[in-house]
Design an enzyme around this catalytic site. Structure first.
Site, PDB file in Angstrom:
ATOM      1  N   LEU A  58      54.800 -11.898 -12.620  1.00  0.00           N
ATOM      2  CA  LEU A  58      54.927 -11.705 -13.746  1.00  0.00           C
ATOM      3  C   LEU A  58      55.109 -10.697 -14.085  1.00  0.00           C
ATOM      4  O   LEU A  58      55.977 -10.493 -14.973  1.00  0.00           O
ATOM      5  CB  LEU A  58      55.190 -12.948 -14.410  1.00  0.00           C
ATOM      6  CG  LEU A  58      54.293 -14.621 -14.416  1.00  0.00           C
ATOM      7  CD1 LEU A  58      53.442 -15.031 -15.429  1.00  0.00           C
ATOM      8  CD2 LEU A  58      55.724 -15.067 -15.085  1.00  0.00           C
ATOM      9  N   ASP A  76      48.111  -3.528 -29.556  1.00  0.00           N
ATOM     10  CA  ASP A  76      49.348  -3.612 -28.786  1.00  0.00           C
ATOM     11  C   ASP A  76      50.373  -4.300 -29.704  1.00  0.00           C
ATOM     12  O   ASP A  76      51.016  -4.982 -28.022  1.00  0.00           O
ATOM     13  CB  ASP A  76      48.364  -3.243 -26.955  1.00  0.00           C
ATOM     14  CG  ASP A  76      49.663  -3.532 -26.076  1.00  0.00           C
ATOM     15  OD1 ASP A  76      50.802  -2.320 -26.936  1.00  0.00           O
ATOM     16  OD2 ASP A  76      50.023  -4.073 -24.675  1.00  0.00           O
TER      17      ASP A  76
END
Length: 257
Positions: free
Chosen positions: A32, A150
């Site tokens: 991914l 984040d």
């Protein structure tokens, strides 16, 4: 020196091949993505036949104490949470000196792909509603003294128009409550990031006919309550001290719709 490091990583950080099996149980369906310290796979659990996500610490990082600590911290943080919109950790394992952990697969597209590849637009009210759900997740993190650090559009998975939060690799957990200033700084960084996510969504309905870029306050046509919310999230006006303040202004902005 940097080019040598990049060359080393190129030869060392080779992902497991599609069709290979990890830990005698997980079949690799595809890679991914590759982050600064991890490789992420979509796998099939051959025992349950469910799709799972496996994150591997990059081989070039496995002997570095700081990178291993980040990897272990991410696992610890995820295991300490119990939220439907955050991945669950199932197990950890090592193989040939490499480190892995298995977590739940959240099906959907991340906000970055939706915005830039699929050209999805988010109207003001829809953006505020999504932010309300994100705030609830972030508030749960902060209640557990966890700060994501984040919060970006690639780390928001949208499923049936509801947000899910992933990638806790840079998250911090502050268990020493005596350091209130540090906790407040981490909290406000998460709030600032929420403001940027909101801006990304709001800009999806904007089409510029002017060559000169202007500040968002001039380019976007927003309700004054939404502008006030954004200015405080982004620290242009007095920054928010807690999620209750944000929620109150969010509700005011939604009422103005």
């Amino acid at each position: 020196m940097r080019s040598i490091r990049k060359l080393y990583q190129f030869f060392v950080d080779i992902p497991n091949e599609t069709g290979s099996t990890l830990n005698d149980r997980y079949e690799v369906l595809r890679v991914l993505g590759t982050g600064s310290y991890g490789i992420v796979y979509l796998c099939k659990d051959l025992k349950t036949l469910e799709n799972k996500i496996i994150k591997q610490l990059r081989p070039s990082k496995r002997n570095k104490r700081r990178e291993l600590a980040l990897f272990e911290n991410e696992i610890k943080v995820l295991r300490s949470l119990n939220h439907l919109h955050v991945p669950s950790v199932y197990e950890t394992f090592s193989s040939n000196g490499n480190y892995f952990y298995v977590m739940s697969f959240i099906e959907g597209d991340n906000l970055e792909d939706l915005i830039f590849e699929k050209k999805k637009t988010f109207k003001e009210k829809e953006s505020l509603l999504i932010l309300t759900e994100l705030l609830e997740i972030v508030n749960e993190l902060h209640f557990n003294s966890i700060y994501h650090q984040d919060l970006r559009i690639p780390n928001i998975i949208m499923q049936n128009n509801h947000p899910y939060l992933i990638d806790f690799g840079l998250s911090k957990q502050v268990l020493n409550e005596s350091n209130q200033q540090k906790m407040q700084e981490l909290k406000q960084q998460d709030y600032y990031d929420l403001g940027e996510i909101l801006l990304f969504m709001l800009y999806t309905t904007y089409s510029s006919e002017k060559k000169k870029a202007l500040p968002w306050t001039e380019e976007l046509s927003l309700e004054k309550e939404t502008v006030f919310l954004l200015k405080r999230l982004l620290g242009i006006k007095d920054p928010y001290l807690n999620s209750c303040e944000i929620l109150a202004d969010l509700q005011d902005a939604l009422k103005a719709m």
